[in-house]
Enzyme design. Structure first.
Site, PDB file in Angstrom:
ATOM      1  N   GLU A  89      20.258 -30.759 -17.568  1.00 29.78           N
ATOM      2  CA  GLU A  89      21.512 -31.497 -17.792  1.00 29.78           C
ATOM      3  C   GLU A  89      21.579 -32.819 -17.037  1.00 29.78           C
ATOM      4  O   GLU A  89      22.553 -33.548 -17.145  1.00 29.78           O
ATOM      5  CB  GLU A  89      22.756 -30.670 -17.397  1.00 29.78           C
ATOM      6  N   GLY A  90      20.583 -33.119 -16.212  1.00 31.95           N
ATOM      7  CA  GLY A  90      20.672 -34.288 -15.341  1.00 31.95           C
ATOM      8  C   GLY A  90      21.316 -33.987 -14.007  1.00 31.95           C
ATOM      9  O   GLY A  90      21.619 -34.907 -13.230  1.00 31.95           O
TER      10      GLY A  90
END
EC number: 2.4.2.21
Length: 346
Positions: free
Chosen positions: A313-314
């Site tokens: 997701e970062g």
């Protein structure tokens, strides 16, 4: 195919930056990795006073046909469900990005779901997910090139809006399978060492994943092992779009924040095509996914953090962002020996 013009970072400013860093009120090297970060960002921006402007996280989502072969404990539907979670602000990346005032953009790169023009989502869908690379190539080369171009377009627009530091994340059930094969082929590392538990496979599931991915590699063993061929044969639309996004970010002189296993696999492809992209990249953390440590070592990368995270997701990039801010802030705001009237060493 889009051509990117990525110049290696000019090192002429290095001596002046190092002099500025060394003359802050501290012993030489006392700020450790922060000093290397400040040097890198100053070089990227070609200035002694770098700034971080309008930081953004771009989350690319795409589905993978290989998910139908039982390589993940989660059903493919989780991809589109998590996209809604991102849009509603409920995911981990939303929490961390809010904490650091980072803008979030969510991109439908190729999710197997019709979002029907949902507001707040960047609609860049190439197709309703990739094919299963156990039986055929995940995508055509034309589809792969389209995804790369769309990723570049998204980043170009952000840069034009004033963003100069950008992180990338992803969502796609079974994308650790795609990343594992990409890593094995482009790093020339045995597949077994590249495969991890992904979203939490048990021992039996992990064995199945290894068998299926090994079969898939045998099926495609005659392909030319160029970065683009490997990406189109085994990758996902979100990985291809991230690749284009990273290349455009480097071409625009932006600071790139690489996240974990999947994001680094996209960077592996990008750097295989344009090695200078690494000059613009900060490796934010080491994922707990098995292959990431070896992938980082292959790229001679030293990650900022190792927190045992493996969410994607970062999230690693967002958590590391204040460390990057600290590097820029000390370079710009910390007194020098001369300005503070502090005696330097003899």
């Amino acid at each position: 195919m889009t051509t990117f013009h990525i110049a290696p970072v000019d090192h002429h400013i290095t001596a002046a930056l190092q002099h500025k860093i060394d003359n802050k009120t501290k012993p030489l090297g006392a700020l450790g990795q922060l000093e290397g970060l400040a040097l890198k960002i100053g070089r990227i921006q070609q200035t002694l006073t770098p700034t971080l402007s309008k930081p953004a996280m771009v989350i690319f989502a795409g589905d993978h046909g290989i998910a139908h072969e039982g390589v993940s404990p989660f059903p493919q539907e989780v991809t589109y469900q998590m996209v809604f979670n991102f849009l509603q602000g409920g995911a981990a990346i939303n929490v961390f990005a809010r904490q650091h005032n980072m803008d979030i953009r969510v991109v439908d790169a190729g999710v197997n779901f019709d979002f029907n023009g949902h507001p707040g989502l960047i609609h860049a869908k190439v197709a309703m997910g990739t094919k299963s690379f156990l039986h055929e190539a995940a995508m055509t080369q034309a589809e792969c090139e389209t995804a790369i171009e769309k990723g570049a377009t998204i980043v170009k627009a952000l840069h034009e809006q004033g963003c100069n530091v950008i992180g990338f994340g992803e969502m796609g059930i079974a994308n650790t399978s795609a990343a594992s094969v990409i890593m094995s082929l482009l790093c020339n590392i045995p597949l077994e060492q590249c495969i991890g538990r992904g979203t939490g496979l048990d021992d039996e599931g992990l064995i199945r994943k290894k068998v299926i991915l090994a079969e898939a590699m045998i099926r495609h063993n005659r392909i030319e092992k160029t970065p683009l061929n490997v990406l189109s044969t085994f990758g996902g639309f979100e990985i291809a779009m991230m690749c284009g996004a990273m290349l455009q970010a480097a071409a625009s002189g932006m600071v790139i924040l690489a996240d974990g296993f999947i994001t680094t696999a996209a960077l592996l492809v990008a750097s295989g095509m344009y090695p200078a992209v690494l000059d613009y990249t900060i490796f934010t953390h080491q994922s707990n996914e098995q292959g990431h440590r070896l992938m980082l070592a292959h790229m001679k990368a030293v990650p900022l953090l190792d927190l045992g995270m493996r969410l994607g997701e970062g999230t690693g990039a967002a958590v590391a962002y204040p460390v990057i801010q600290a590097a820029v802030n000390f370079l710009n705001e910390m007194a020098s020996f001369e300005s503070a009237g502090v005696s330097n060493k003899a």
